[in-house]
Write an enzyme that holds these catalytic residues in place. Structure first.
Site, mmCIF file in Angstrom:
data_model
loop_
_atom_site.group_PDB
_atom_site.id
_atom_site.type_symbol
_atom_site.label_atom_id
_atom_site.label_comp_id
_atom_site.label_asym_id
_atom_site.label_seq_id
_atom_site.Cartn_x
_atom_site.Cartn_y
_atom_site.Cartn_z
ATOM 1 C CG ASN A 175 -4.275 -4.569 2.664
ATOM 2 O OD1 ASN A 175 -3.779 -4.449 1.546
ATOM 3 N ND2 ASN A 175 -3.545 -4.646 3.760
ATOM 4 N NE ARG B 235 -2.400 -1.473 3.372
ATOM 5 C CZ ARG B 235 -2.926 -1.406 4.594
ATOM 6 N NH1 ARG B 235 -4.125 -0.847 4.771
ATOM 7 N NH2 ARG B 235 -2.265 -1.871 5.634
#
Length: 752
Positions: free
Chosen positions: A44, A26
């Protein structure tokens, strides 16, 4: 970023699947989106990572996404779709989504260079801290309870982040952004004993137990013969080799010979034990009678700290650095210890010092063991550093649980087009081993969020794994042992169509109820046909013959009409006279096992009459080989049955020493196998040859047969991602059962 910078209303939704959680993916996406001036978010989710990007450079972002991912990330698939623009103002990282899971956890990883630099930087807050890690390294699978891989779903939820760690955890520009194992001396786990106490004990010749990434390890000075012998005695491990650890790649050549491929494997992020040619510079008790030694580099920060302190003591010979034994902390036959209280209780009589810490281990993961054979990597044991990385299948299949065999146990679960093979569990001959086996199944099904529709198992009714399957109440598929060996390789390579399988193994229950182990199979789809086997040989004493090679040698002498030699040759064995009588009786156990032929050869050549661990005689016989030689008249093939009786007649000649005999046995056996499969290939028109079974851990045999097949115009397929021994059985079982389930789902209701 302001809305004014977004001149193009393009908004793309990007879904990324693979190993993309808990690896710094990320923040990587955040940095990439910022570089291209895009708005949107990354999150996620159950299926991996979802990204939405908005701006005129969104297509460039998508093109760049797979190019420079974080070191531990593995991208399996990227899908892109256009969606409605929202005139977003900035790019953000969102909290994880819940739902049915189809992503995965990555394997534990060795300490990265950046964390190692901090570990020895006096100005850094992680200085000498044995639990330093980041999104590029440290524990993963062994500390995760479930997915998504967030701190709240790991054992690290027990440690409240201090202000400094919380700041790094929340900073997308930090390599510790959402690094779930983040910790420091203020807020993280602590050792029960300091590094100086550990090093002092090792320097005194004592045995130390430390809590590693996947379980407790036993350490001692690998140059101290007394210490190593004491460890053997306490661990009840009289002969089986120990692995050793050196401080750096530059120290490897002090104790072993390693080529470029082996050095690269040692330095890989998985940090496995690698089998290398030994220089015999260690205590003789490290690997008795063997030519190779298992070597590994430091895996966790604590290992680096121990070596740093050991070097500082200066208690080593000039030019020679410290080498320590690093072996699993358990008694012979018991599972690896992971619990602190259990460690203090069970290791009290083994270790002089037991070093615990307060970060729990949820999933055992022993050290992986590999070798380089014929310029390729071969697993001996697949565990820490590689599990739970899946094996990609050629097609999507139903969810199957396969429970493997009884030795070197693993289990496999299929999900879509992936097979998740568990870490090495061990042998299922104790209550503790069976408990770990069942825990592993529960953890794997839980983290993958699946419910098996069928359970695959070995045909042998007395295996603990078979009994588990039968007690489950689910539909069952029984898979013959050697067919499973072959199917594992077929599944791994995605091979379609027929294949011949040469399976050289120790033991497996045959379809006819016999003891198989040296088999030539014709495999296609879910079926196989036995088209050849090694000539049956008596097993005087039944299973005891597998532990006492002299018994198999006696059977060879009997078959050669030289029974009168049994007593004189094996006078040290009190049962020699009784075995002679057993061999005269009709109806005794017989076997086609290739492993038992190795045992017989080792005993006849005086290499090993007894063995204290599986494969000991064969490994010591392999270690004797200086060069191979082929006895051209050493075998016969009659209607698919391969007999090595002429070779054994030559092995017992008086003019042959053990080393020459070992080379002759290996060279002739390999040549006989090549002739055997070559004839079968010409007869069937099938040129793809599967090579599997525990005997293919023998580097000499594997190399000779693989090269011989290629020279004969055949295409050998060998295990690459799993061991050729029983550690790969569960994948083969899963593949056969999955194909059967997909092809005939109604037929599996109540199947056995």
């Amino acid at each position: 970023m302001s809305a004014a910078t977004i001149r193009d209303p393009t908004r793309l939704r990007v879904r990324v699947s693979g190993a993309v959680q808990g690896v710094g993916f990320r923040p990587y996406v955040y940095g990439l989106a910022t570089r291209y001036g895009l708005a949107g978010f990354v999150v996620n989710g159950p299926e991996g990572v979802t990204i939405e990007v908005e701006g005129n450079r969104a297509p460039e972002f998508v093109a760049a996404l797979p190019l420079e991912p974080p070191p531990l990330a593995r991208i399996d698939h990227i899908s892109v779709q256009r969606t409605r623009a929202l005139a977003a103002q900035d790019f953000s990282i969102c909290a994880s989504e819940d739902g049915r899971l189809s992503t995965r956890i990555v394997a534990d990883a060795a300490t990265c260079r950046q964390c190692l630099g901090e570990l020895f930087d006096p100005e850094n807050r992680h200085y000498l801290y044995p639990f330093v890690s980041c999104s590029h390294c440290g524990p993963r699978y062994t500390i995760a309870e479930q997915l998504p891989y967030d701190r709240r779903n790991t054992v690290m939820k027990a440690f409240r982040l201090c202000a400094a760690c919380a700041a790094e955890y929340a900073d997308p520009a930090s390599r510790r952004f959402h690094a779930e194992a983040i910790a420091c001396p203020i807020c993280g786990p602590r050792l029960s004993h300091g590094v100086n106490a550990i090093v002092a004990a090792i320097a005194r010749g004592q045995i130390v137990a430390i809590k590693g990434l996947g379980g407790y390890q036993l350490l001692c000075d690998a140059r101290n013969q007394d210490a190593v012998q004491r460890l053997r005695s306490r661990k009840q491990r009289p002969q089986k080799p120990f692995a050793v650890m050196v401080s750096s790649i530059g120290r490897v050549n002090e104790i072993a010979e390693a080529n470029a491929a082996e050095l690269a494997l040692l330095e890989s992020v998985a940090r496995p034990v690698v089998l290398l040619a030994s220089r015999n510079d260690l205590a003789p008790a490290i690997a008795p009678g063997l030519s190779r030694v298992g070597v590994m580099l430091p895996v966790a920060p604590l290992h680096h700290l121990i070596f740093h302190a050991l070097h500082s003591t200066g208690a080593w010979l000039a030019g020679a650095g410290p080498v320590i034994v690093a072996t699993s902390a358990n008694s012979c036959g018991e599972p690896l210890v992971i619990d602190n209280a259990q460690a203090l209780r069970r290791l009290e009589g083994i270790a002089d010092l037991v070093v615990t810490h307060d970060r729990d281990i949820l999933t055992r993961a022993d050290d992986s063991v590999l070798s380089v054979v014929a310029s390729r990597t071969q697993f001996v044991r697949r565990a820490r550093g590689y599990v739970p990385d899946p094996i990609r299948l050629a097609r999507s299949v139903p969810v199957v649980l396969a429970v493997g065999g009884a030795l070197k146990s693993t289990v496999t679960i299929t999900r879509d087009n992936e097979a998740f093979v568990s870490q090495h569990i061990g042998d299922l001959d104790t209550a503790e081993g069976i408990c770990v086996f069942e825990q592993t199944i529960h953890h794997l099904t839980s983290t993958l969020d699946v419910e098996p529709v069928v359970i695959a198992h070995d045909m042998h009714p007395n295996m603990a794994s078979t009994r588990f399957a039968q007690a489950s109440g689910r539909a069952l598929v029984a898979v013959q042992h050697h067919h499973a060996h072959a199917a594992a390789v077929i599944a791994e390579h995605g091979h379609a169509g027929p294949a011949l399988a040469l399976v050289l193994d120790g033991h497996g229950l045959g379809s006819d109820g016999g003891n198989w182990g040296g088999e030539l199979l014709l495999c296609e789809g879910t079926r196989f046909r036995r088209i050849g086997h090694l000539a049956p040989l008596q097993m005087p004493g039944g299973d005891r013959a597998a532990r006492e090679p002299w018994r198999m040698a006696s059977a060879i002498l009997q078959a050669l009409g030289r029974r009168h030699e049994i007593g004189p040759r094996f006078a040290a064995q009190r049962q020699a006279g009784r075995v002679s009588a057993l061999l005269d009786q009709a109806g005794g156990a017989t076997t086609t096992s290739a492993g038992r032929l190795f045992d017989a050869a080792a005993a006849l050549l005086g290499v090993a009459s007894l063995q204290s661990y599986e494969g000991e005689a064969a490994m010591k016989l392999e270690a004797m080989v200086r060069r191979t030689e082929i006895f051209e008249a050493g075998w016969t093939i009659d209607r698919g049955v391969l007999s090595l009786r002429p070779l054994f007649s030559r092995l017992i000649a008086d003019d042959l020493d053990a080393a020459d005999g070992a080379g002759l046995f290996h060279g002739t056996f390999a040549a006989a196998c090549i002739d055997w499969v070559g004839r079968a290939a010409r007869r069937t028109g099938v040129n793809t040859i599967i090579l599997s079974g525990g005997c293919f851990l023998n580097a000499v045999l594997a190399d000779e047969i693989e090269r011989g097949c290629r020279s004969a115009g055949l295409t050998p397929l060998v295990p690459r991602q799993l061991p050729p021994n029983d550690g790969g059985l569960s994948l083969g079982q899963a593949w056969i059962a999955a194909l059967q389930t997909a092809e005939q789902p109604s037929a599996l209701k109540g199947a056995t």
